[in-house]
Design an enzyme around this catalytic site. Sequence first.
Site, PDB file in Angstrom:
ATOM      1  N   GLY A 190       0.840  -1.190   0.000  1.00 52.97           N
ATOM      2  CA  GLY A 190       0.000   0.000   0.000  1.00 52.97           C
ATOM      3  C   GLY A 190       0.875   1.239   0.000  1.00 52.97           C
ATOM      4  O   GLY A 190       2.021   1.198   0.462  1.00 52.97           O
ATOM      5  N   GLN A 219       3.268   9.961   1.111  1.00 50.81           N
ATOM      6  CA  GLN A 219       4.543   9.230   1.150  1.00 50.81           C
ATOM      7  C   GLN A 219       5.409   9.521  -0.071  1.00 50.81           C
ATOM      8  O   GLN A 219       6.602   9.220  -0.065  1.00 50.81           O
ATOM      9  CB  GLN A 219       4.300   7.717   1.238  1.00 50.81           C
ATOM     10  CG  GLN A 219       3.657   7.294   2.558  1.00 50.81           C
ATOM     11  CD  GLN A 219       3.495   5.786   2.612  1.00 50.81           C
ATOM     12  OE1 GLN A 219       2.526   5.252   2.107  1.00 50.81           O
ATOM     13  NE2 GLN A 219       4.456   5.104   3.220  1.00 50.81           N
ATOM     14  N   CYS A 221       5.770  -0.123   7.194  1.00 54.70           N
ATOM     15  CA  CYS A 221       5.444   1.058   6.391  1.00 54.70           C
ATOM     16  C   CYS A 221       6.691   1.465   5.621  1.00 54.70           C
ATOM     17  O   CYS A 221       7.780   1.488   6.183  1.00 54.70           O
ATOM     18  CB  CYS A 221       5.007   2.202   7.320  1.00 54.70           C
ATOM     19  SG  CYS A 221       4.589   3.721   6.454  1.00 54.70           S
ATOM     20  N   LEU A 222       6.519   1.769   4.326  1.00 59.63           N
ATOM     21  CA  LEU A 222       7.673   2.134   3.507  1.00 59.63           C
ATOM     22  C   LEU A 222       8.351   3.406   4.019  1.00 59.63           C
ATOM     23  O   LEU A 222       9.517   3.640   3.719  1.00 59.63           O
ATOM     24  CB  LEU A 222       7.242   2.336   2.048  1.00 59.63           C
ATOM     25  CG  LEU A 222       6.746   1.076   1.319  1.00 59.63           C
ATOM     26  CD1 LEU A 222       6.275   1.420  -0.079  1.00 59.63           C
ATOM     27  CD2 LEU A 222       7.827   0.006   1.272  1.00 59.63           C
ATOM     28  N   HIS A 243      -2.705   7.599   6.795  1.00 51.67           N
ATOM     29  CA  HIS A 243      -1.668   8.467   6.207  1.00 51.67           C
ATOM     30  C   HIS A 243      -2.270   9.778   5.699  1.00 51.67           C
ATOM     31  O   HIS A 243      -1.618  10.819   5.741  1.00 51.67           O
ATOM     32  CB  HIS A 243      -1.006   7.771   5.009  1.00 51.67           C
ATOM     33  CG  HIS A 243       0.168   6.902   5.359  1.00 51.67           C
ATOM     34  ND1 HIS A 243       1.305   7.378   5.967  1.00 51.67           N
ATOM     35  CD2 HIS A 243       0.387   5.574   5.154  1.00 51.67           C
ATOM     36  CE1 HIS A 243       2.180   6.388   6.112  1.00 51.67           C
ATOM     37  NE2 HIS A 243       1.647   5.271   5.637  1.00 51.67           N
TER      38      HIS A 243
HETATM   39 NI    NI Z   1       2.503   3.382   5.617  1.00 50.35          NI
END
Ligand code: NI
Length: 177
Positions: free
Chosen positions: A46, A51, A97-98, A143
Amino acid sequence: MAILKLYEYPDEVLRQKCERVSKIDDELRKFLDNMLETMYADKGCGLAAPQVGVTKRIIVLDPNPSDEDLSLRRPMYLVNPEIVWRSDETVLFNEGCLSLPNQRADVERYKCVRVHYTDYNGKEQEILADDLLAIILQHEIDHLDGVLYIDHLSRLKRSRLLKKLEKFREEKAQGNS
Ligand code: NI
């Protein structure tokens, strides 16, 4: 398509409340494609627009971002996603999470959610999701309000995770990992 730059904790773009998207046009669809490509390239399931530095209410996801068999991929694009119903039942899931590379922690989430959104073609949609898909949706929609999964942890667990993140980055900078 292009791979977009990924913003990591503690970049303040990750803490913004994102704005609703008013129009879905070719330019936006190009951005959606790039988001998805970036997500697959970074092996995420995701990705939310902040991000990649864009404070708009957009997420992309794929509960099975398989590299081996591309026919198993099930990409979803959600514009202006909104949780309109939550189950009473909750589940614990080990999330990553990236934007916080190489870290994971157990987070409590609703087992099922119903989400209203606009799709890639500008059509209004609603999805009833459970288990992994429900968890990804909750994580990514968070986010859009500047919320990270670490915000759901106790202060102690959060500070431990952030210390490990710092250590991971130091080691990476020294070329040890
Ligand atoms: Ni994330």
